[in-house]
Structures are given as C-alpha cells and as structure tokens.
Design an enzyme around this catalytic site. Structure first.
Site, PDB file in Angstrom:
ATOM      1  CG  ASP A  11      11.607   4.754   1.612  1.00 38.39           C
ATOM      2  OD1 ASP A  11      11.016   3.711   2.735  1.00 38.39           O
ATOM      3  OD2 ASP A  11      11.576   6.295   1.653  1.00 38.39           O
ATOM      4  CB  SER A  12       7.632   5.767   0.833  1.00 39.08           C
ATOM      5  OG  SER A  12       7.936   5.928   2.065  1.00 39.08           O
ATOM      6  CB  CYS A  74      10.090   1.422   2.867  1.00 38.32           C
ATOM      7  SG  CYS A  74       8.726   2.038   3.960  1.00 38.32           S
ATOM      8  CG  ASN A  75      11.210   0.913   9.567  1.00 31.99           C
ATOM      9  OD1 ASN A  75      11.316  -0.067  10.484  1.00 31.99           O
ATOM     10  ND2 ASN A  75      11.967   2.561   8.738  1.00 31.99           N
ATOM     11  CD  GLU A 153       9.648  13.739   4.108  1.00 33.26           C
ATOM     12  OE1 GLU A 153       9.165  14.674   2.922  1.00 33.26           O
ATOM     13  OE2 GLU A 153       9.793  12.600   3.269  1.00 33.26           O
ATOM     14  CB  CYS A 185       9.412   5.410  10.900  1.00 38.48           C
ATOM     15  SG  CYS A 185       9.116   6.633   9.780  1.00 38.48           S
ATOM     16  CB  THR A 186      12.926   5.821   6.833  1.00 34.31           C
ATOM     17  OG1 THR A 186      12.091   6.502   6.052  1.00 34.31           O
ATOM     18  CG2 THR A 186      13.132   3.705   5.748  1.00 34.31           C
ATOM     19  CG  HIS A 187      10.995  10.286   7.188  1.00 31.09           C
ATOM     20  ND1 HIS A 187      10.953   9.123   6.458  1.00 31.09           N
ATOM     21  CD2 HIS A 187      10.948  11.647   6.573  1.00 31.09           C
ATOM     22  CE1 HIS A 187      10.287   9.823   5.286  1.00 31.09           C
ATOM     23  NE2 HIS A 187      10.522  10.979   4.981  1.00 31.09           N
TER      24      HIS A 187
HETATM   25  N1  DGL Z   1       9.475   5.549   4.440  1.00 29.03           N
HETATM   26  C1  DGL Z   1       8.504   5.359   5.554  1.00 29.03           C
HETATM   27  C2  DGL Z   1       9.036   4.291   6.915  1.00 29.03           C
HETATM   28  O1  DGL Z   1       9.935   3.938   6.974  1.00 29.03           O
HETATM   29  C3  DGL Z   1       7.651   6.786   6.024  1.00 29.03           C
HETATM   30  C4  DGL Z   1       7.598   7.485   5.577  1.00 29.03           C
HETATM   31  C5  DGL Z   1       6.309   7.090   4.219  1.00 29.03           C
HETATM   32  O2  DGL Z   1       4.902   7.248   5.668  1.00 29.03           O
HETATM   33  O3  DGL Z   1       6.074   6.619   3.830  1.00 29.03           O
HETATM   34  O4  DGL Z   1       8.146   4.094   7.279  1.00 29.03           O
END
Ligand code: DGL
Length: 265
Positions: A11-12, A74-75, A153, A185-187
């Site tokens: 993931d990012s 990560c989306n 976060e 989105c993962t968050h």
């Molecule tokens: N992990 C990213 C997603 O699911 C969200 C955080 C980012 O922007 O890196 O899109």
C-alpha cells in the site's frame, strides 16, 4: 512456491493494514509480507505515471520474498497500476477494485451505486469501468473525498470535524438515490460508522477490504495454495522511519503492529 509461501501486500502507507486485517480474519494461517511506502505516501494526489512507477518498485521488492500472490491493498495503485504489475510478476496480482465492484453489484437492489475514493482513484474511472463491465446499465455517482485520509490517520473519525466533512462531501450522493456506497479507499472503513449515519440505514456500505480477502481466499483455493497450518508470523516493511507506522497502524490493523523494518529507497 508452496502453500507456506507468503502473500505479498503493498500500500502507499498505513491504509492497506485494513486489507491485512480482513485477510487475517478470513485466512488466519497465512503469512503476509507487507510493504507500506510511508516515505512517499500519499499516492491519492499523485499522477498516474508516478503511482505506476512506485507500484512496480514495491512489487519488485515483494517478489524477491518468494510470494505466492500479490495483493495491491491500495485503491489508488489498483486503479492505475494493475496491468503493468500483472505483466511484471510471475504470480497472480489481486487489486481491491474488482472485488469491491463485484460486492457492490451483489449489494445493490435499485441499480444506483455511489463510489468515494481519493482524487486519483475517482479521476481514473477505474471503479466506474469495473462496475459497468459487470452491469452496464448501473447508474453510478462518484465523489473524491481527499480529507478522509488525514482524518482517519488522526483518529478523528466520529467527532464534529469528521461529521461536518462527511456531510459536505456526501451531500450530492445523499440526494442521488443510491442504495449502495463503495468505500473505495483503504482509509475509509475507519469512517464507516459516521458515513453510515450520514447516508442512512437504507444505503449499504461496501468495504473493498473484505471483498478482497474473499478474492484472495478463492484464488489460493483454486491453485491449491491455501496454508493448511500456521505459516509463521507476518512481517512489515516501510520506506520511512517505522515509529508512526507502528503507532497509527494499530487503528488500521485492529491489533498492535509489533515492529516494522525500514528499507532503503
Ligand atoms: N491507500 C490509498 C488508497 O486506498 C489512500 C492513501 C493515499 O492517498 O495514498 O487509495
């Protein structure tokens, strides 16, 4: 490669830990190797070329660990990098978008589906394409909600700031008549309760993380590679100092992240 080989997940940064949690619940015997690109997060505001390059570097690191499957948790990376990653690796690559789209199609009764995600995910149109491939006549409404990432976060998921932000972002989706909303989105699963309150009980929320865990289980079962006994502890790698990842990550994983190792980039 064998059933005890690890599953690679990247993931990012921290958000992919929601996918790790879902895989852990569905497949408790599996060993995961996770890479969070914390030194270069966020991906959601970056251009497609940059996200593709970062994703290919992450995949190369994990491929060296002898993985049996790569999960792009990560989306944003799933939206733009999957074809390149599938060409790059010898093992299957599962992103979060196709499973999320399948779950949304299964959930909707009135054929009106909403999608929320980062700017980059929404701009890519990847969810819309995945949904239309499955059911061309769907009515689809989208909204980028970039502030949900720092809110999650910070742990501000159910206070006044979170509620106002959710209300402002979701106003147009609320009047669109959707009965299903994809948390793309993962968050966003951390904000699910507040999003659910705003949208009302008649709107089903689809968590891509859970749908992805089911896709991982199906792929490993089909290839005869499900771990039949505990394959050992998972390991976590990051590209910045690990302390924030370990501290904030617990909220995303739903458990303590014991330690993470910083790698050079
Ligand atoms: N992990 C990213 C997603 O699911 C969200 C955080 C980012 O922007 O890196 O899109």
């Amino acid at each position: 490669m064998s059933s005890s080989s690890p599953i690679g997940v990247f993931d990012s940064g921290i958000g992919g830990l929601t996918v790790v949690q879902a895989i852990g619940e569905a497949l408790p015997h599996e060993r995961l190797v996770y890479l969070g690109d914390t030194g270069r997060t966020p991906y959601g505001t970056k251009s497609q070329d940059v996200v593709r390059r970062y994703s290919e570097e992450n995949a190369a690191f994990l491929a060296d660990k002898g993985i049996k499957l790569l999960v792009v948790a990560c989306n944003t990376a799933s939206a733009v990098a999957l074809p390149g990653l599938r060409a790059q690796l010898d093992v299957p690559v599962i992103g979060v978008i196709e499973p999320g789209a399948e779950a949304a199609v299964a959930a909707t009764a009135n054929g009106k589906v909403g999608i929320v995600g980062t700017e980059s995910t929404i701009r890519s149109g990847a969810y819309v394409q995945a949904l239309r491939r499955l059911r061309p006549q769907l009515e689809i409404y989208t909204r980028a909600c970039p502030l949900f990432v720092p809110l999650a976060e910070e742990g501000w998921v159910d206070n006044d700031v979170a509620r106002s932000t959710v209300r402002l972002y979701l106003a147009s989706l609320k009047t669109s008549g959707i009965d299903t909303l994809v948390l793309g989105c993962t968050h966003y699963p951390l904000l699910a309760a507040t999003i659910g309150e705003e949208m009302g009980a008649a709107v089903a929320l689809v968590d891509s993380a859970k749908a992805t865990a089911a896709a991982v289980a199906a792929d490993l079962a089909e290839r005869g590679l499900l771990a039949t006994e505990p394959a050992g502890p998972s390991s976590f790698f990051v590209t910045d100092a690990p302390d924030r990842f370990v501290r904030v990550g617990a909220r995303f994983l739903g458990a303590q992240v014991d330690s993470a190792v910083q790698i050079e980039r």
